[in-house]
Design a protein around this motif. Structure first.
Motif, PDB file in Angstrom:
ATOM      1  N   LYS A  76      -5.971  -9.184  12.100  1.00  0.00           N
ATOM      2  CA  LYS A  76      -6.805 -10.167  11.423  1.00  0.00           C
ATOM      3  C   LYS A  76      -8.167  -9.600  11.025  1.00  0.00           C
ATOM      4  O   LYS A  76      -8.758  -8.801  11.748  1.00  0.00           O
ATOM      5  N   ASP A  77      -8.625 -10.030   9.828  1.00  0.00           N
ATOM      6  CA  ASP A  77      -9.968  -9.704   9.328  1.00  0.00           C
ATOM      7  C   ASP A  77     -10.255  -8.210   9.256  1.00  0.00           C
ATOM      8  O   ASP A  77     -11.329  -7.743   9.640  1.00  0.00           O
ATOM      9  N   GLN A  78      -9.287  -7.448   8.756  1.00  0.00           N
ATOM     10  CA  GLN A  78      -9.458  -6.000   8.642  1.00  0.00           C
ATOM     11  C   GLN A  78      -9.510  -5.521   7.199  1.00  0.00           C
ATOM     12  O   GLN A  78      -9.494  -4.336   6.938  1.00  0.00           O
ATOM     13  N   GLY A  79      -9.494  -6.445   6.242  1.00  0.00           N
ATOM     14  CA  GLY A  79      -9.631  -6.062   4.843  1.00  0.00           C
ATOM     15  C   GLY A  79      -8.306  -5.846   4.133  1.00  0.00           C
ATOM     16  O   GLY A  79      -7.226  -5.993   4.708  1.00  0.00           O
ATOM     17  N   PRO A  80      -8.402  -5.475   2.854  1.00  0.00           N
ATOM     18  CA  PRO A  80      -7.200  -5.372   2.022  1.00  0.00           C
ATOM     19  C   PRO A  80      -6.226  -4.265   2.414  1.00  0.00           C
ATOM     20  O   PRO A  80      -5.039  -4.379   2.149  1.00  0.00           O
ATOM     21  N   LEU A  81      -6.713  -3.199   3.052  1.00  0.00           N
ATOM     22  CA  LEU A  81      -5.791  -2.131   3.451  1.00  0.00           C
ATOM     23  C   LEU A  81      -4.740  -2.662   4.424  1.00  0.00           C
ATOM     24  O   LEU A  81      -3.561  -2.339   4.316  1.00  0.00           O
ATOM     25  N   ILE A  82      -5.159  -3.512   5.355  1.00  0.00           N
ATOM     26  CA  ILE A  82      -4.204  -4.131   6.290  1.00  0.00           C
ATOM     27  C   ILE A  82      -3.253  -5.048   5.535  1.00  0.00           C
ATOM     28  O   ILE A  82      -2.065  -5.123   5.843  1.00  0.00           O
ATOM     29  N   GLY A  83      -3.765  -5.748   4.525  1.00  0.00           N
ATOM     30  CA  GLY A  83      -2.906  -6.615   3.714  1.00  0.00           C
ATOM     31  C   GLY A  83      -1.834  -5.821   2.988  1.00  0.00           C
ATOM     32  O   GLY A  83      -0.673  -6.230   2.925  1.00  0.00           O
ATOM     33  N   ILE A  84      -2.216  -4.674   2.446  1.00  0.00           N
ATOM     34  CA  ILE A  84      -1.240  -3.807   1.773  1.00  0.00           C
ATOM     35  C   ILE A  84      -0.190  -3.330   2.778  1.00  0.00           C
ATOM     36  O   ILE A  84       1.012  -3.380   2.498  1.00  0.00           O
ATOM     37  N   LEU A  85      -0.648  -2.884   3.938  1.00  0.00           N
ATOM     38  CA  LEU A  85       0.282  -2.443   4.983  1.00  0.00           C
ATOM     39  C   LEU A  85       1.249  -3.563   5.345  1.00  0.00           C
ATOM     40  O   LEU A  85       2.462  -3.354   5.385  1.00  0.00           O
ATOM     41  N   THR A  86       0.725  -4.746   5.596  1.00  0.00           N
ATOM     42  CA  THR A  86       1.567  -5.884   5.975  1.00  0.00           C
ATOM     43  C   THR A  86       2.627  -6.152   4.914  1.00  0.00           C
ATOM     44  O   THR A  86       3.804  -6.311   5.229  1.00  0.00           O
ATOM     45  N   GLY A  87       2.201  -6.175   3.670  1.00  0.00           N
ATOM     46  CA  GLY A  87       3.148  -6.421   2.583  1.00  0.00           C
ATOM     47  C   GLY A  87       4.225  -5.355   2.490  1.00  0.00           C
ATOM     48  O   GLY A  87       5.411  -5.660   2.369  1.00  0.00           O
ATOM     49  N   LEU A  89       5.377  -3.485   4.780  1.00  0.00           N
ATOM     50  CA  LEU A  89       6.310  -3.578   5.910  1.00  0.00           C
ATOM     51  C   LEU A  89       7.339  -4.694   5.728  1.00  0.00           C
ATOM     52  O   LEU A  89       8.343  -4.730   6.442  1.00  0.00           O
ATOM     53  N   HIS A  90       7.105  -5.584   4.769  1.00  0.00           N
ATOM     54  CA  HIS A  90       8.005  -6.728   4.576  1.00  0.00           C
ATOM     55  C   HIS A  90       8.802  -6.696   3.266  1.00  0.00           C
ATOM     56  O   HIS A  90       9.519  -7.647   2.968  1.00  0.00           O
ATOM     57  N   ILE A  91       8.678  -5.623   2.481  1.00  0.00           N
ATOM     58  CA  ILE A  91       9.450  -5.574   1.232  1.00  0.00           C
ATOM     59  C   ILE A  91      10.780  -4.877   1.464  1.00  0.00           C
ATOM     60  O   ILE A  91      10.945  -4.106   2.410  1.00  0.00           O
ATOM     61  N   ASN A  92      11.718  -5.149   0.567  1.00  0.00           N
ATOM     62  CA  ASN A  92      13.036  -4.529   0.635  1.00  0.00           C
ATOM     63  C   ASN A  92      13.213  -3.404  -0.378  1.00  0.00           C
ATOM     64  O   ASN A  92      14.187  -2.676  -0.323  1.00  0.00           O
ATOM     65  N   SER A  93      12.288  -3.276  -1.314  1.00  0.00           N
ATOM     66  CA  SER A  93      12.415  -2.275  -2.363  1.00  0.00           C
ATOM     67  C   SER A  93      11.632  -1.006  -2.030  1.00  0.00           C
ATOM     68  O   SER A  93      10.889  -0.955  -1.049  1.00  0.00           O
ATOM     69  N   GLU A  94      11.782  -0.005  -2.876  1.00  0.00           N
ATOM     70  CA  GLU A  94      11.119   1.279  -2.670  1.00  0.00           C
ATOM     71  C   GLU A  94       9.633   1.237  -3.034  1.00  0.00           C
ATOM     72  O   GLU A  94       8.821   1.963  -2.490  1.00  0.00           O
ATOM     73  N   ILE A 141       0.657  -0.097  -7.909  1.00  0.00           N
ATOM     74  CA  ILE A 141       1.984  -0.048  -7.299  1.00  0.00           C
ATOM     75  C   ILE A 141       1.972   1.060  -6.246  1.00  0.00           C
ATOM     76  O   ILE A 141       1.478   2.167  -6.492  1.00  0.00           O
ATOM     77  N   TYR A 142       2.515   0.732  -5.065  1.00  0.00           N
ATOM     78  CA  TYR A 142       2.587   1.693  -3.971  1.00  0.00           C
ATOM     79  C   TYR A 142       4.026   1.830  -3.485  1.00  0.00           C
ATOM     80  O   TYR A 142       4.770   0.852  -3.451  1.00  0.00           O
ATOM     81  N   LYS A 143       4.349   3.035  -3.080  1.00  0.00           N
ATOM     82  CA  LYS A 143       5.640   3.314  -2.474  1.00  0.00           C
ATOM     83  C   LYS A 143       5.664   2.710  -1.065  1.00  0.00           C
ATOM     84  O   LYS A 143       4.658   2.743  -0.354  1.00  0.00           O
ATOM     85  N   LYS A 144       6.786   2.169  -0.673  1.00  0.00           N
ATOM     86  CA  LYS A 144       6.930   1.561   0.657  1.00  0.00           C
ATOM     87  C   LYS A 144       6.553   2.545   1.758  1.00  0.00           C
ATOM     88  O   LYS A 144       5.932   2.178   2.758  1.00  0.00           O
TER      89      LYS A 144
END
Length: 194
Positions: A76-87, A89-94, A141-144
């Motif tokens: 929580k409250d760690q900024g957008p880098l954590i948000g990118i990481l979280t996302g 970790l939850h995608i199914n694509s490359e 766009i970022y690679k998983k």
């Protein structure tokens, strides 16, 4: 497969409110973004701050977007880098395109062009860049697999998205090539922007 990660975890210090739920032209900003991408991607992951924010967004999302995967930040409250990481970790694509919830003017053509460019798959990230060298890491766009790089950065106390970009093999793409109007990159950060 096309995946979108929408970051909506932060509160605007300038607005003093949750930006994604603010009303623009009769509907919350998050719905502007979702309406743009819902028919052109296979997967949408919405990254929110915490359970309180999820509860706030439930009535906004209702059953209009049953296919949106809603998750909360890994930390929580760690900024957008954590948000990118979280996302990631939850995608199914490359790959996944990151979009901020406070950019309600994102165009379908911009999203489609980004995925077309990412089809090359020779890079870890595809990042829009302005003529003056300013980059748009929250429209990229970022690679998983970059989730591993992010975890390493966080472990080493580096929490900026810029530190991520500097750690990756990046293809920079001119903003004008992606959206001549540049409206896709317009963020609403102040009350007067609304």
């Amino acid at each position: 497969m096309k995946s979108i990660i929408i970051l909506c975890g932060g509160r605007s210090r300038r607005m003093g409110k949750d930006k994604g739920s603010l009303i623009l032209n009769g509907k919350p900003m998050i719905l502007h973004v979702l309406d743009t991408v819902k028919d052109i991607v296979d997967e949408i992951v919405l990254v929110l701050r915490d359970q309180e924010q999820i509860d706030k967004y439930k009535p906004i999302l209702k059953d209009i977007y049953p296919s949106v995967k809603v998750v909360t930040d890994e930390k929580k409250d760690q900024g957008p880098l954590i948000g990118i990481l979280t996302g990631l970790l939850h995608i199914n694509s490359e790959f996944a395109q990151i979009l901020p919830c406070d950019s309600p003017f994102i165009s379908k053509s911009f999203v489609l062009k980004m995925f077309e460019i990412a089809g090359a798959k020779k890079f870890d990230a595809f990042v829009p860049i302005w003529d003056d060298g300013h980059i748009e890491p929250l429209h990229s766009i970022y690679k998983k697999d970059t989730a591993i790089v992010i975890m390493d950065l966080i472990e080493n106390k580096k929490r900026t998205v810029k530190s991520l970009i500097e750690s990756l093999k990046v293809k920079y793409v001119d903003v004008d090539e992606l959206d001549e109007s540049t409206m896709s990159f317009r963020n609403l950060n102040r009350v007067e922007d609304l």
